[in-house]
Design a protein around this motif. Sequence first.
Motif, PDB file in Angstrom:
ATOM      1  N   VAL A 355      14.840   5.012   8.498  1.00  0.00           N
ATOM      2  CA  VAL A 355      13.862   4.663   9.545  1.00  0.00           C
ATOM      3  C   VAL A 355      12.458   5.072   9.107  1.00  0.00           C
ATOM      4  O   VAL A 355      11.492   4.336   9.296  1.00  0.00           O
ATOM      5  CB  VAL A 355      14.224   5.359  10.882  1.00  0.00           C
ATOM      6  N   GLY A 356      12.359   6.249   8.476  1.00  0.00           N
ATOM      7  CA  GLY A 356      11.047   6.767   8.103  1.00  0.00           C
ATOM      8  C   GLY A 356      10.521   6.203   6.803  1.00  0.00           C
ATOM      9  O   GLY A 356       9.372   6.468   6.433  1.00  0.00           O
ATOM     10  N   ASP A 357      11.309   5.442   6.068  1.00  0.00           N
ATOM     11  CA  ASP A 357      10.855   4.950   4.761  1.00  0.00           C
ATOM     12  C   ASP A 357       9.747   3.905   4.930  1.00  0.00           C
ATOM     13  O   ASP A 357       9.769   3.088   5.858  1.00  0.00           O
ATOM     14  CB  ASP A 357      12.038   4.342   4.001  1.00  0.00           C
ATOM     15  N   ALA A 358       8.788   3.958   4.012  1.00  0.00           N
ATOM     16  CA  ALA A 358       7.634   3.055   4.096  1.00  0.00           C
ATOM     17  C   ALA A 358       8.060   1.586   4.066  1.00  0.00           C
ATOM     18  O   ALA A 358       7.407   0.729   4.679  1.00  0.00           O
ATOM     19  CB  ALA A 358       6.666   3.335   2.954  1.00  0.00           C
ATOM     20  N   LEU A 361       8.678  -0.526   7.285  1.00  0.00           N
ATOM     21  CA  LEU A 361       7.511  -0.939   8.066  1.00  0.00           C
ATOM     22  C   LEU A 361       7.320  -2.449   8.070  1.00  0.00           C
ATOM     23  O   LEU A 361       6.925  -3.041   9.081  1.00  0.00           O
ATOM     24  CB  LEU A 361       6.285  -0.258   7.442  1.00  0.00           C
ATOM     25  N   THR A 362       7.585  -3.059   6.925  1.00  0.00           N
ATOM     26  CA  THR A 362       7.291  -4.495   6.807  1.00  0.00           C
ATOM     27  C   THR A 362       8.509  -5.355   7.119  1.00  0.00           C
ATOM     28  O   THR A 362       8.451  -6.580   7.020  1.00  0.00           O
ATOM     29  CB  THR A 362       6.805  -4.807   5.381  1.00  0.00           C
TER      30      THR A 362
END
Lengths: 380, 410
Positions: A355-358, A361-362
């Motif tokens: 969930v926190g991985d960059a 985001l996309t």
Amino acid sequence: MQATKFAIPEIIFGRGSIIHVAQCAKRLGAKRVLLISDTGVERSGWVERVMDILRENSVEWVYFNEVNSNPRDYQVYEGFEVYTEAKADVIIAIGGGSPIDAAKGIAILAGNGGRINDYEGANRVMRPLPPMVYLPTTAGSGSDMSQFCIITDVARQLKMSIISRSLVPNISIIDPLILLTKSQELIIASAVDAFSHAVESYVSRIASPFTTHQALLAINLIIPNLMRAVEDRSIEALEQLSIASTAAGMSFSNAGLGAAHALAHSLGGMFDVLHGLVHPVLLPEIMRFNTPACPEKMGTIGRCIIGDRKCPDEVAALEGIERLQEFFTELAVPVRLRDILPDQSSFERLAGAAVGDACNLTNPRTAGKDDFLAICERAW
Amino acid sequence: MATELQPSLEDLIGIEHCKLGFFKELRQKLKELKASNKESEQRRQEIAAILDGITDIMMVLSEDLRIISVNHVFHRLLGVKNPVGRFCYDIFRGERHPCPECPAHHSFLTNTVCRETAIFTIGERNRQFEMVASPIQNPDKTQRRILIFKRDVTMEKEYQAKFYQAEKMATIGLLAAGVAHEVNNPLTSISGFAEGIKRRLSKIENKDVAGLEDIEDYAATILKECRRCQGIVQALLTFSRPKSSPFSPLDLNVVVGDTLKLLQHNILRIKDREINLRLDLCESLPLIYGDESQLKQVMLNLLINARDAVEEAGGEGSITIRTMKAGKDMVQLAVEDTGCGIPQENMGKLFEPFFTTKNVGRGSGIGLSTCYGIVKEHCGEIIVCSQVGNGSHFVVKLPVNPEQQREQPV
């Protein structure tokens, strides 16, 4: 439409283009380069080849090869020490994603100092990096194209994503001949990784006309050429995979990735699995998850795989995914999560980290922790 | 921390971020370096100006007392061509070993600021220097250095001596005035009663009294001595509290001439032989302002002293009286003799009242102290040079315009 950006390195492409490495380095002001690779590439003889070329062009070098697959933070420090002690200037890396990412980490420290986790996240690199020349040996990682650098933080057991336009190398030399010496497993893993780059960046929230074009090019090239490349190591097929990997790299460097890579990074942080071999397991489930958010684009991907067909986008998408899974099975690589993980006890942590991985985001469809848990369970 | 690391979509696109080039970095560095170079150059000049403003000799010494650097005062005062690298004691003393009192040496040993005064011969003149040696704090303790300042305090010491003299004179002057005042009253009584006795004696003149002549003689002696005492008391009062009678324009040459007219026959003779007197008077002497009678007294005192000195030396000798201009604003009167001279140990006491080397009855010891008071009142200066056996040289310097001198104290 929001403003987007498309930035790529200078690309030298072609059979035998490795010969230009010394001149490229010299043009960038090299007196003594730091050459980075790993033992695998050494065994195939390509490190020796680069050294010969450097020697012939009277460029001095220091060599650093303490790099694992999934490069560790301490390896970056070691490499930086070698760089400083040798008073090196230009950085050359030849290898897959790991030596190139390690080289990027070393370059950050060389230009900026501090600890490598100071730069975790986006755009935290504030000072210029030494010139970089990268030669990818796997048609897959795209690290030689991208503004991404993935380093494993050993203490926190996670893969840090470092994102900066300064990480885009100055020159990328892509020589398809190098692929001739790769193992079958590595060719598959790299190509699947490249395919995953193409798919995820194609549906990315910040995809632009310039990235989608490259992504589709990659998708269209990988499916027909991968089998041939594996079966008879045809140089033509390998060359097409190189083009595909490079195109996918151009796409994801600018458009970003998605949930599959977010989960792959959390997996790679906890278990030392070959990055490329995680995708046959994860990608189909992620594609299924994403289809409702972007049926049209997923349909386009589906038609790339199963051929042009008159049917609704969702149908084409799902059929494409089915076919893709069959394709992965034919490649004889793990396709279930249970093939690579001992049990399901790590799902909670995996989902949390993803969930926190960059990259998450996309992703076209917002993926929460529960979504990742469900995806893991379906992939089991 | 985690949220801070979390990039946004905008971060990934990174419109505002581009690959940073070394060229830009280099240009910035150049700009920064130029700016900081300019700044440090300015600072250097400021510090250089400050250092140039220092009027003391300044030296930096190494641990073995070799000169590392010196300032411009060093060059100006010492005129040594290449002092750097030479030993400090070699340059200042011509010695082969460090001087025992060297403050630099102590400073190295104790790592504290050390002070010392010493006399160095520079250009054949003895000059007194006050030295301050302070260790220079060096971040890397490998090479210790000492900074030395040497201040020429020769003049200061001279002024200080003059100041002490003036101080002493003022105190003694007050004392003398008190004593004179107290002595004056009983003196008047004694003198009055002696007059009375004299008058009574005249009335019993024809009576044959034994010893009457003796008594008359005694009374006359008492009166004579009383007058002498009164003269001394008067002189003392003049010395300590000179009357500030209005000053008038005066020609110093006239003062000299008048005084000589009065005295030539009486005083400037020794055993019937005239003393060889030379006059060297400046014809174009500017007028001064002063009290004529007081200045005559000064002149008189100096002449008497000169005569006595010549007599002491055997009577063969000469006295020279000069007047001349001294600079723009001063004139001077010099009385030189070739007499016995003044021993060094007496030089400091010359102007003290009651100090005399003459035989009892010849001098009261207040002549020069009176002179000192008068000259002081005229804003002038009295200077003595003397050598035993060769004679003495008294110079009285007087300002052309004492009012102006008062406004601009030296």
